[in-house]
Write a protein that holds these residues in place. Sequence first.
Motif, PDB file in Angstrom:
ATOM      1  N   VAL A 199      48.577 109.618  76.727  1.00  0.00           N
ATOM      2  CA  VAL A 199      48.394 108.749  75.571  1.00  0.00           C
ATOM      3  C   VAL A 199      49.754 108.206  75.146  1.00  0.00           C
ATOM      4  N   ILE A 200      49.841 106.884  75.040  1.00  0.00           N
ATOM      5  CA  ILE A 200      51.028 106.253  74.463  1.00  0.00           C
ATOM      6  C   ILE A 200      50.616 105.735  73.090  1.00  0.00           C
ATOM      7  N   GLN A 201      51.079 106.397  72.051  1.00  0.00           N
ATOM      8  CA  GLN A 201      50.720 106.038  70.685  1.00  0.00           C
ATOM      9  C   GLN A 201      51.795 105.146  70.085  1.00  0.00           C
ATOM     10  N   GLY A 202      51.370 103.964  69.643  1.00  0.00           N
ATOM     11  CA  GLY A 202      52.302 103.023  69.060  1.00  0.00           C
ATOM     12  C   GLY A 202      52.680 103.381  67.628  1.00  0.00           C
ATOM     13  N   SER A 203      53.634 102.608  67.095  1.00  0.00           N
ATOM     14  CA  SER A 203      54.167 102.885  65.758  1.00  0.00           C
ATOM     15  C   SER A 203      53.355 102.226  64.659  1.00  0.00           C
ATOM     16  N   SER A 204      52.395 101.362  65.033  1.00  0.00           N
ATOM     17  CA  SER A 204      51.550 100.722  64.028  1.00  0.00           C
ATOM     18  C   SER A 204      50.130 100.636  64.543  1.00  0.00           C
ATOM     19  N   ASP A 205      49.214 100.353  63.641  1.00  0.00           N
ATOM     20  CA  ASP A 205      47.799 100.317  63.998  1.00  0.00           C
ATOM     21  C   ASP A 205      47.486  99.173  64.951  1.00  0.00           C
ATOM     22  N   GLY A 206      46.448  99.371  65.753  1.00  0.00           N
ATOM     23  CA  GLY A 206      46.006  98.359  66.698  1.00  0.00           C
ATOM     24  C   GLY A 206      44.904  98.920  67.570  1.00  0.00           C
ATOM     25  N   PRO A 207      44.453  98.140  68.533  1.00  0.00           N
ATOM     26  CA  PRO A 207      43.354  98.575  69.397  1.00  0.00           C
ATOM     27  C   PRO A 207      43.804  99.609  70.431  1.00  0.00           C
ATOM     28  N   THR A 208      42.817 100.133  71.154  1.00  0.00           N
ATOM     29  CA  THR A 208      43.076 101.102  72.223  1.00  0.00           C
ATOM     30  C   THR A 208      42.728 100.476  73.566  1.00  0.00           C
ATOM     31  N   LEU A 209      43.692 100.425  74.446  1.00  0.00           N
ATOM     32  CA  LEU A 209      43.462  99.999  75.822  1.00  0.00           C
ATOM     33  C   LEU A 209      43.237 101.239  76.672  1.00  0.00           C
ATOM     34  N   GLY A 210      42.094 101.312  77.350  1.00  0.00           N
ATOM     35  CA  GLY A 210      41.778 102.436  78.223  1.00  0.00           C
ATOM     36  C   GLY A 210      41.962 102.074  79.684  1.00  0.00           C
ATOM     37  N   LEU A 211      42.613 102.940  80.414  1.00  0.00           N
ATOM     38  CA  LEU A 211      42.847 102.751  81.847  1.00  0.00           C
ATOM     39  C   LEU A 211      42.323 103.978  82.586  1.00  0.00           C
ATOM     40  N   THR A 212      41.442 103.752  83.554  1.00  0.00           N
ATOM     41  CA  THR A 212      40.927 104.869  84.354  1.00  0.00           C
ATOM     42  C   THR A 212      41.211 104.609  85.826  1.00  0.00           C
ATOM     43  N   ALA A 213      41.789 105.579  86.489  1.00  0.00           N
ATOM     44  CA  ALA A 213      42.108 105.458  87.911  1.00  0.00           C
ATOM     45  C   ALA A 213      41.430 106.564  88.694  1.00  0.00           C
TER      46      ALA A 213
ATOM     47  N   LYS B   9      51.656  98.376  69.326  1.00  0.00           N
ATOM     48  CA  LYS B   9      50.648  98.420  68.268  1.00  0.00           C
ATOM     49  C   LYS B   9      49.383  99.034  68.856  1.00  0.00           C
ATOM     50  N   GLY B  10      48.845 100.040  68.208  1.00  0.00           N
ATOM     51  CA  GLY B  10      47.671 100.714  68.758  1.00  0.00           C
ATOM     52  C   GLY B  10      48.084 101.771  69.754  1.00  0.00           C
ATOM     53  N   ARG B  11      47.269 101.959  70.777  1.00  0.00           N
ATOM     54  CA  ARG B  11      47.588 103.009  71.745  1.00  0.00           C
ATOM     55  C   ARG B  11      46.988 102.674  73.106  1.00  0.00           C
ATOM     56  N   ILE B  12      47.546 103.312  74.100  1.00  0.00           N
ATOM     57  CA  ILE B  12      47.037 103.255  75.470  1.00  0.00           C
ATOM     58  C   ILE B  12      46.570 104.655  75.833  1.00  0.00           C
ATOM     59  N   ILE B  13      45.336 104.760  76.300  1.00  0.00           N
ATOM     60  CA  ILE B  13      44.834 106.030  76.839  1.00  0.00           C
ATOM     61  C   ILE B  13      44.642 105.823  78.328  1.00  0.00           C
ATOM     62  N   ALA B  14      45.409 106.537  79.122  1.00  0.00           N
ATOM     63  CA  ALA B  14      45.402 106.346  80.574  1.00  0.00           C
ATOM     64  C   ALA B  14      45.038 107.649  81.270  1.00  0.00           C
ATOM     65  N   ILE B  15      44.163 107.528  82.263  1.00  0.00           N
ATOM     66  CA  ILE B  15      43.692 108.707  82.997  1.00  0.00           C
ATOM     67  C   ILE B  15      44.024 108.531  84.475  1.00  0.00           C
ATOM     68  N   PRO B  16      45.124 109.120  84.930  1.00  0.00           N
ATOM     69  CA  PRO B  16      45.556 108.949  86.319  1.00  0.00           C
ATOM     70  C   PRO B  16      44.915 109.973  87.257  1.00  0.00           C
ATOM     71  N   GLY B  17      43.626 109.805  87.507  1.00  0.00           N
ATOM     72  CA  GLY B  17      42.912 110.734  88.379  1.00  0.00           C
ATOM     73  C   GLY B  17      41.649 111.233  87.728  1.00  0.00           C
TER      74      GLY B  17
END
Length: 337
Positions: A52-66, A92-100
């Motif tokens: 999870v890369i959490q940003g410093s301000s509010d925003g949407p969540t980008l999800g990445l699945t590999a 802004k917001g966060r990235i949730i990434a699942i590498p596997g």
Amino acid sequence: MFYTPLLITAQETIPIIKNLSVLNRDKIGVSKYWLEMGTNTYNQPLLVPVVVIQGSSDGPTLGLTAAIHGDELNGIPIIFSIVESINANLLKGRIIAIPGLNAVSVQLDERRFIDGEDLNRIFPGKKNGSNSEQYVYKISQSILPFFDIHIDMHTASFGRVNTMYARADLSNDTLRTLAKLQKPDIILDSKESSVGSASARTMRAETVLRKIPSITVEYGNPQVFQDEMTDRGLKGILNTLGWMDMYGKIKLQDVEDEATYCKKSYWIYMEEGGMLEIKVGLNQQLIKGEKIAVVRNAFGSIIREYLAPEDGVVIGKSTNPVNMSGGRIIHLGIINK
């Protein structure tokens, strides 16, 4: 709720969680977790890595699945590159990434799950179903609901190679834009995401049915890390973040659109077995009647030639010269003119 941290190295401990709902939005920067997806034969947890890369301000969540298919690995180094590249203080917001995502099959170097099922064909799964159905159910319940935008990262499967191409329902402006932002070689109009039975559909279909925009991107070849695909994948994700106003800002018109658009695609299969020689390359545009492959018998004599049945472009092709009847030859995209 957090469980006892799992010791990975002398320097790093990773907490085990059961649901992404516990993620801390107040902790700016990169956080790592093991997500429990069931238990194995020894009643130990099946664990999937989550970054999870959490940003410093509010925003949407980008999800990445590999790697929902265990042999499709190029999405993993793309995620690693994103983690290394993003300054969380500017996000802004966060990235949730699942590498596997398919934790079992990645370790076994297999495409399908341990019971022989393709996880990407049985969504939304079943709470009390088979091995694969329960695993998919956990993806549906514990991962997908936490995304606002989703990119599912694939490659060709073993014995085949792919261009970099995107699948999206092009009648949907958001999905069309997401596909364009990845700057693939080919964009395939695929309405699979808008249909599907109640008991057997892809992860992309399941995600879109939840009103979460989702596309599939195929990043080249199986069972390898390709530097070119890592670089192109990183740029596409950064484009996406800019368009979402999550990391800098870009205008869609500033993203060059050099992709070939296809209205449909299909595989051409061998009608009899033999030694296959494919005569065309990836991303090559074909005209009807052009020779695409020859098949030889065990003594080297040509027993069959295959011609392009219509104009199109080569999206993917077989790399295995030894084939029986029904073997794949090329994946032909029909260009939207």
